[in-house]
Design an enzyme around this catalytic site. Structure first.
Site, mmCIF file in Angstrom:
data_model
loop_
_atom_site.group_PDB
_atom_site.id
_atom_site.type_symbol
_atom_site.label_atom_id
_atom_site.label_comp_id
_atom_site.label_asym_id
_atom_site.label_seq_id
_atom_site.Cartn_x
_atom_site.Cartn_y
_atom_site.Cartn_z
ATOM 1 N N HIS A 103 0.853 -1.185 0.000
ATOM 2 C CA HIS A 103 0.000 0.000 0.000
ATOM 3 C C HIS A 103 0.886 1.230 0.000
ATOM 4 O O HIS A 103 1.958 1.234 0.589
ATOM 5 C CB HIS A 103 -0.898 0.001 1.250
ATOM 6 C CG HIS A 103 -2.084 0.902 1.122
ATOM 7 N ND1 HIS A 103 -3.265 0.484 0.551
ATOM 8 C CD2 HIS A 103 -2.266 2.194 1.483
ATOM 9 C CE1 HIS A 103 -4.128 1.494 0.573
ATOM 10 N NE2 HIS A 103 -3.553 2.537 1.136
ATOM 11 N N ASP A 131 -14.144 3.645 7.306
ATOM 12 C CA ASP A 131 -13.101 4.343 6.553
ATOM 13 C C ASP A 131 -13.658 4.930 5.264
ATOM 14 O O ASP A 131 -13.270 6.016 4.863
ATOM 15 C CB ASP A 131 -11.927 3.400 6.240
ATOM 16 C CG ASP A 131 -10.858 4.133 5.421
ATOM 17 O OD1 ASP A 131 -10.329 5.142 5.935
ATOM 18 O OD2 ASP A 131 -10.582 3.752 4.280
ATOM 19 N N ARG A 170 -12.549 13.331 4.563
ATOM 20 C CA ARG A 170 -11.194 13.900 4.716
ATOM 21 C C ARG A 170 -10.754 14.557 3.427
ATOM 22 O O ARG A 170 -10.114 15.609 3.423
ATOM 23 C CB ARG A 170 -10.192 12.789 5.094
ATOM 24 C CG ARG A 170 -10.287 12.351 6.532
ATOM 25 C CD ARG A 170 -9.509 11.071 6.740
ATOM 26 N NE ARG A 170 -8.104 11.207 6.429
ATOM 27 C CZ ARG A 170 -7.336 10.213 5.956
ATOM 28 N NH1 ARG A 170 -7.838 9.020 5.742
ATOM 29 N NH2 ARG A 170 -6.075 10.427 5.713
ATOM 30 N N SER A 195 -6.810 4.667 8.620
ATOM 31 C CA SER A 195 -7.431 4.374 7.332
ATOM 32 C C SER A 195 -6.748 3.189 6.648
ATOM 33 O O SER A 195 -7.405 2.231 6.224
ATOM 34 C CB SER A 195 -7.332 5.633 6.452
ATOM 35 O OG SER A 195 -7.590 5.343 5.107
ATOM 36 N N LYS A 248 -8.154 -1.189 6.865
ATOM 37 C CA LYS A 248 -8.481 -1.947 5.651
ATOM 38 C C LYS A 248 -7.555 -3.145 5.500
ATOM 39 O O LYS A 248 -7.962 -4.217 5.082
ATOM 40 C CB LYS A 248 -8.337 -1.047 4.420
ATOM 41 C CG LYS A 248 -9.469 -0.040 4.277
ATOM 42 C CD LYS A 248 -9.287 0.853 3.070
ATOM 43 C CE LYS A 248 -8.119 1.781 3.212
ATOM 44 N NZ LYS A 248 -8.191 3.059 2.563
HETATM 45 N N1 URA Z 1 -4.269 5.594 1.692
HETATM 46 C C1 URA Z 1 -5.329 5.251 2.463
HETATM 47 O O1 URA Z 1 -5.929 4.190 2.306
HETATM 48 N N2 URA Z 1 -5.710 6.109 3.412
HETATM 49 C C2 URA Z 1 -5.080 7.283 3.638
HETATM 50 O O2 URA Z 1 -5.473 7.984 4.524
HETATM 51 C C3 URA Z 1 -3.988 7.629 2.821
HETATM 52 C C4 URA Z 1 -3.588 6.766 1.857
#
Ligand code: URA
Length: 433
Positions: free
Chosen positions: A82, A161, A168, A183, A187
């Site tokens: 990620h 989220d 956000r 966040s 996930k």
């Molecule tokens: N990626 C995400 O899933 N959440 C964030 O807040 C920033 C990048």
């Protein structure tokens, strides 16, 4: 309990209790807490921060707000990656295919564009037909069979989220360590991956502008992951200038395909294969990251990674002929407008976030939560920091569906500098394991 008291407590710098955080997350998911109160709390968190205890409580409650995928039926160590978000950062797209070509299952759950940064899901949706929302069983079947799938946090993964992320984005509360950590990790924990590598971006185009902040975010992310028994590491990488040359959804898909045809830009290839090298170690197919990196290079050269990508696109109902004919399949902008250099010299600055904003203003990103994207627009850089250029030569091409773009040209000129000398920035600063 009243939401206004929770906002007041955080606004006053107090530590929220587990119960207060639970009340907030429950209310967001049920819709009982209106967006204006959620936004107010997000702003209070932005300014006051969160303690480690609050941060991990927020993450776990967001994770528990929805389903938890059970990927145990997929053989092998499942490895995901990620990014905290950047401009031109399309690494996840070729990377998933590269690592899958090594035989490692990559169940990737990605996000949409946030602020000035692009999102993997938006980019993939530039491919006609590509479905980012597939059922849990189809996701598991696809990763078992083809080793990779890139989907959104569909159905009911961390629904808290989903709502908070969208708010956000439009309330300028993205660049907050506890909110980013909550966040991403909610996930990732819910997605059931065994191992995770997080690319923490640093610099002008990142949410964390300084190395110190990026390091703190990286430590928070890795700490949360390890706390739940996940194999987890982070890499802090540059985001002062865009990554690769393409910024914009369809343009970035085309560049990802170029990489998989062994013709990618140097920085993008370097980052993709370096991260892939670590994933190869996590997935038990390489003994060192260097060996893993070479294995990644090999599957790019022999076409296996491209074949993995094609299979993934076809499995997710996308037009897989995009691989053979990107321009014929991807949406094309009406105008291609060159931006000539005003002086000769060496490119010394390309302010990444402003390039991301230029792409967003062309229609490639969202200014409001419900904005529809124009996948065809964006910017293609012909020169990066450290490259020489002559006056009159094209710095970049603007892909636009409107002819008059003086505002975009001014923004780009204001954010690109040409000097007597400059060197390319460091690409990878450090790893946190
Ligand atoms: N990626 C995400 O899933 N959440 C964030 O807040 C920033 C990048």
């Amino acid at each position: 309990m009243r939401m206004v008291d929770i906002i007041h407590a955080k606004r006053s710098g107090l530590e929220l209790t587990d119960d207060q955080i639970q009340f907030f997350v429950d209310g967001v998911v049920s819709g009982d807490i209106p967006d204006y109160q959620t936004s107010a709390l997000l702003m209070a968190i932005y300014f006051q921060g969160m303690t480690d205890q609050e941060q991990s409580s927020l993450t776990m409650k967001m994770m528990e707000s929805g389903d938890h995928l059970d990927l145990s039926s997929i053989p092998g160590v499942k490895v995901d990656k990620h990014s905290t978000g950047g401009v031109g950062d399309k690494v996840s797209i070729p990377l998933a295919a590269v690592v899958a070509a090594l035989g490692i299952p990559v169940p990737m759950i990605s996000g949409r564009g946030l602020g000035h940064t692009g999102g993997t899901l938006d980019k993939l949706e530039a491919i006609p037909g590509y479905q980012v929302e597939i059922s849990e069983q189809d996701f598991i079947n696809q990763v078992t069979k083809d080793k990779c799938a890139i989907i959104g946090a569909t159905g009911n993964i961390a629904p808290a989220d989903k709502k908070i992320y969208a708010l956000r984005d439009v309330t300028d509360t993205v660049d907050s360590i506890p909110l980013i950590a909550g966040s991403i990790m909610s996930k990732k924990i819910a997605s059931g991956t065994d191992a995770l590598i997080i690319d923490v971006k640093t610099g002008a185009g990142a949410f964390m502008k300084t190395l110190d902040d990026s390091r703190n975010l990286a430590k928070a992310l890795v700490g949360i992951g390890k706390g739940v028994g996940m194999q987890c590491m982070a890499m802090i990488t540059d985001m002062n200038q865009p990554l690769g040359n393409a910024v914009g959804n369809a343009l970035e898909i085309k560049e990802s395909i170029e990489l998989l045809k062994n013709n990618g830009p140097h920085d993008l290839v370097e980052l993709t294969t370096t991260i892939g090298g670590y994933m190869a170690v996590m997935g038990n197919v390489a003994t060192t990251p260097e060996d893993g990196k070479q294995m990644c290079q090999r599957v790019i050269e022999n076409g296996d990674a491209l074949a993995s990508f094609k299979k993934m696109v076809a499995d997710q109902h996308g037009d897989a002929t995009v691989v053979d004919n990107p321009d014929g399949v991807l949406p094309q902008a009406k105008y291609q407008i060159e931006l000539p250099a005003k002086v000769s010299g060496v490119v010394s600055k390309i302010v990444a976030d402003e390039i991301g904003i230029a792409s967003m203003l062309l229609g490639g990103g969202r200014q409001k939560a419900d904005d529809k994207l124009d996948y065809s627009v964006g910017i293609y850089l012909h020169h990066k920091i450290g490259d020489s250029i002559s006056a009159g030569e094209s710095l970049l091409t603007i892909y636009s569906n409107r002819e008059k773009i003086d505002d975009i040209k001014d923004l780009l000129y204001d954010n690109i500098e040409i000097s007597d000398s400059a060197t390319a920035p460091t690409l990878i600063y450090e790893t946190i394991e």
